[in-house]
Design a protein around this motif. Structure first.
Motif, short mmCIF file in Angstrom:
data_model
loop_
_atom_site.label_atom_id
_atom_site.label_comp_id
_atom_site.label_asym_id
_atom_site.label_seq_id
_atom_site.Cartn_x
_atom_site.Cartn_y
_atom_site.Cartn_z
N GLY A 8 -96.40 20.50 62.45
CA GLY A 8 -97.02 20.16 61.17
C GLY A 8 -98.46 20.60 61.05
N GLY A 9 -99.05 21.01 62.16
CA GLY A 9 -100.43 21.48 62.15
C GLY A 9 -100.53 22.91 61.63
N TRP A 10 -101.72 23.48 61.77
CA TRP A 10 -101.98 24.81 61.24
C TRP A 10 -102.69 25.66 62.27
CZ3 TRP A 10 -100.28 26.06 56.30
CH2 TRP A 10 -99.90 24.98 55.50
N LEU A 11 -102.44 26.96 62.24
CA LEU A 11 -103.14 27.91 63.11
C LEU A 11 -103.94 28.84 62.22
CD1 LEU A 11 -103.33 28.51 66.17
CD2 LEU A 11 -101.75 30.41 65.78
N LEU A 12 -105.27 28.77 62.34
CA LEU A 12 -106.16 29.57 61.51
C LEU A 12 -106.59 30.82 62.25
CD1 LEU A 12 -106.27 26.74 60.14
CD2 LEU A 12 -108.63 27.24 59.55
N ASP A 13 -106.59 31.93 61.53
CA ASP A 13 -106.99 33.19 62.16
C ASP A 13 -107.67 34.07 61.10
OD1 ASP A 13 -106.42 34.79 64.83
OD2 ASP A 13 -106.26 36.20 63.17
N GLY A 14 -108.86 34.55 61.44
CA GLY A 14 -109.58 35.41 60.52
C GLY A 14 -111.07 35.38 60.77
N ALA A 15 -111.82 35.90 59.82
CA ALA A 15 -113.27 35.97 59.98
C ALA A 15 -113.95 35.76 58.64
CB ALA A 15 -113.68 37.32 60.56
N LYS A 16 -115.01 34.98 58.65
CA LYS A 16 -115.79 34.69 57.45
C LYS A 16 -117.17 35.33 57.56
CE LYS A 16 -112.68 32.18 55.42
NZ LYS A 16 -112.11 32.59 54.13
N ALA A 17 -117.67 35.79 56.42
CA ALA A 17 -118.98 36.43 56.38
C ALA A 17 -119.92 35.62 55.49
CB ALA A 17 -118.85 37.85 55.85
N PHE A 18 -121.21 35.77 55.73
CA PHE A 18 -122.24 35.10 54.94
C PHE A 18 -121.98 33.61 54.82
CE2 PHE A 18 -122.63 39.52 53.71
CZ PHE A 18 -124.00 39.70 53.77
N THR A 19 -121.67 33.01 55.96
CA THR A 19 -121.49 31.57 56.03
C THR A 19 -122.84 30.92 56.29
OG1 THR A 19 -119.22 31.75 56.86
CG2 THR A 19 -120.39 29.68 57.29
N THR A 20 -123.37 30.21 55.31
CA THR A 20 -124.64 29.51 55.49
C THR A 20 -124.41 28.30 56.39
OG1 THR A 20 -125.50 30.20 53.36
CG2 THR A 20 -126.46 28.22 54.32
N GLY A 21 -125.23 28.18 57.44
CA GLY A 21 -125.07 27.09 58.40
C GLY A 21 -124.22 27.45 59.59
N ALA A 22 -123.86 28.73 59.73
CA ALA A 22 -123.05 29.15 60.88
C ALA A 22 -123.81 28.86 62.18
CB ALA A 22 -122.74 30.64 60.79
N GLY A 23 -123.18 28.15 63.06
CA GLY A 23 -123.80 27.86 64.35
C GLY A 23 -124.61 26.58 64.38
N ILE A 24 -124.99 26.04 63.22
CA ILE A 24 -125.74 24.78 63.21
C ILE A 24 -124.91 23.65 62.60
CG2 ILE A 24 -127.98 25.93 63.13
CD1 ILE A 24 -128.11 25.22 60.14
N ALA A 25 -123.85 24.01 61.87
CA ALA A 25 -123.01 23.00 61.24
C ALA A 25 -122.08 22.36 62.27
CB ALA A 25 -122.20 23.62 60.11
N ASP A 26 -121.71 21.13 62.00
CA ASP A 26 -120.75 20.41 62.84
C ASP A 26 -119.35 20.45 62.23
OD1 ASP A 26 -122.88 19.19 64.62
OD2 ASP A 26 -123.47 18.38 62.67
N LEU A 27 -119.28 20.80 60.95
CA LEU A 27 -118.01 20.79 60.23
C LEU A 27 -118.02 21.92 59.21
CD1 LEU A 27 -115.35 19.12 59.64
CD2 LEU A 27 -116.66 17.98 57.83
N TYR A 28 -116.92 22.67 59.18
CA TYR A 28 -116.79 23.77 58.22
C TYR A 28 -115.65 23.49 57.24
CZ TYR A 28 -119.62 26.48 61.52
OH TYR A 28 -120.62 26.91 62.34
N LEU A 29 -115.89 23.78 55.97
CA LEU A 29 -114.83 23.76 54.97
C LEU A 29 -114.37 25.21 54.82
CD1 LEU A 29 -113.14 22.22 52.90
CD2 LEU A 29 -114.94 22.65 51.22
N VAL A 30 -113.20 25.51 55.36
CA VAL A 30 -112.71 26.89 55.46
C VAL A 30 -111.66 27.16 54.39
CG1 VAL A 30 -111.55 28.57 56.95
CG2 VAL A 30 -113.17 26.94 57.94
N LEU A 31 -111.81 28.29 53.70
CA LEU A 31 -110.84 28.73 52.72
C LEU A 31 -109.92 29.75 53.37
CD1 LEU A 31 -109.94 28.70 49.71
CD2 LEU A 31 -111.55 30.58 49.32
N ALA A 32 -108.61 29.51 53.31
CA ALA A 32 -107.66 30.38 53.99
C ALA A 32 -106.42 30.60 53.13
CB ALA A 32 -107.25 29.79 55.34
N GLN A 33 -105.73 31.70 53.42
CA GLN A 33 -104.49 32.02 52.74
C GLN A 33 -103.34 31.30 53.45
OE1 GLN A 33 -105.15 34.61 50.23
NE2 GLN A 33 -103.32 33.72 49.29
N THR A 34 -102.60 30.47 52.73
CA THR A 34 -101.48 29.74 53.33
C THR A 34 -100.14 30.28 52.88
OG1 THR A 34 -101.86 28.07 51.61
CG2 THR A 34 -102.66 27.57 53.83
#
Length: 371
Positions: free
Chosen positions: A140-166
């Motif tokens: 029931g879980g999900w496997l995410l694979d891909g790459a995001k660009a121009f993510t503000t807060g990359a590396g300092i955030a504790d939580l990401y809201l990721v947009l993906a194709q399902t």
């Protein structure tokens, strides 16, 4: 910084610390840990979190005002704050009871800093066909694979809201941003397969930790999806209707430019000139107009709040850049020195136009009903 019940304010002492931080990051191009510590301990990260979850229950008007004031001292940090508020508001609106209880209290306390990871290289501002995929697993879980660009807060955030194709994208003429078949996921920054990359050397917003985010066989639970599966465009469209706008960042930058320019002209006795005073009045009037439309967006008093939010971003970002350019002309050779603060503010003002939704996409969204 302090947040009182129903009233949000930013301490002048903390603003001075953030100005010093902005000067450092303009040179280093790296997020400033001292500024991040101030932000986490300020209480401002709880601004959009409902009171029931330990926050202040602030709406768009409060968010816009606080983001604008932070931007007068540190535009990069104001972008980080804005993105955190956007994610918190989405969890409050679309999250399950369990997700709200899990994420919102630590977000309000400053223990969890959130960021959005939507953009991708080569996809375009409208994000119609994403390369990042989320595949349902047997448990029931999900496997995410891909790459995001121009993510503000990359590396300092504790939580990401990721947009993906399902699922396979569906062409929907009613949607100008995103497509049916896309979904949102809340991804812990410590999860296996999450790899931030801050190798981007930006001209503006250099302290915003804007970079790449790779997701390689990143497994998340069934409870990681936010909102209905495959219906991300509904959530995206709803964001505009909230009235929170990146135009608030531009207003703050423009205010900082005005203050800097006035100090420079006054210290050199140049305000004695009638023409110079009138030029400053014109700049001030444009900033007031930008502030007014940002206030109107946050007040949600227009017939179509979504359109007002888009117009506020377009108008304020243009004003921010134009005011900085005009100020550079007023400062003459003084503003031509590489290390002058005005040049950092100008670069930051230019960057807002490129942040999502980009000004190009805002125009498409506003013009869509006329097509």
């Amino acid at each position: 910084m302090s947040v009182a019940t129903g009233v949000t304010d930013v301490d002048s002492a903390d603003l001075e610390l953030l100005r010093e931080s902005a000067a450092r990051t303009a040179v280093s191009g790296e997020p400033d840990q001292a500024a991040l510590l101030v932000l986490r301990s300020s209480g401002l990260l709880g601004l959009p979190v409902p009171a029931a979850h330990g926050g202040h229950g602030g709406g768009a008007r409060e968010i816009n005002r606080v983001v604008s004031r932070v931007a007068t001292a540190n535009p990069s940090l104001s972008i980080v704050l804005f993105q955190h508020c956007a994610v918190a508001a989405r969890i409050a609106e679309w999250g399950t009871v369990e997700q709200q209880e899990r994420f919102l209290p630590p977000m309000a306390r400053g223990e969890v800093l959130a960021a959005s990871a939507w953009s991708e290289t080569g996809v375009g501002a409208a994000k119609k066909r994403l390369g990042t995929t989320a595949t349902r697993q047997a448990d029931g879980g999900w496997l995410l694979d891909g790459a995001k660009a121009f993510t503000t807060g990359a590396g300092i955030a504790d939580l990401y809201l990721v947009l993906a194709q399902t699922s396979a994208p569906v062409d929907d003429p009613r949607s100008t941003y995103g497509s049916v078949g896309q979904s949102f996921f809340l991804v812990d920054a410590r999860a296996a397969g999450v790899h931030p990359d801050l190798s981007l050397d930006l001209v503006g917003m250099r302290g915003s930790a804007t970079g790449f985010l790779s997701l390689r066989e990143c497994a998340v639970g069934a409870d990681a999806s936010l909102g209905p599966i495959g219906e991300a465009p509904r959530i995206i469209a709803g964001v505009r209707a909230t009235g929170a706008t990146l135009g608030a960042v531009s207003v703050g930058i423009a205010e900082a430019v005005l203050e800097l320019t006035l100090r420079h002209l006054d210290s050199r006795g140049l305000l004695a000139a009638h023409a110079t005073r009138h030029r400053m009045v014109e700049l001030g009037s444009r900033v007031e107009a930008a502030r007014a439309i940002v206030e109107r967006a946050g007040a949600l008093t227009s017939a179509d709040p979504s359109m007002t939010t888009l117009h506020s971003k377009l108008f304020a970002s243009a004003v921010g850049e134009e005011v900085a350019l005009d100020a550079a002309r007023l400062l003459s050779s003084a503003g031509y020195v590489a290390g002058h603060q005005l040049n950092s503010l100008l670069a930051d003002a230019r960057a807002v136009a490129l942040m999502g939704p980009t000004d190009e996409l805002c125009r498409e969204l506003v013009a869509a009903p006329w097509a």
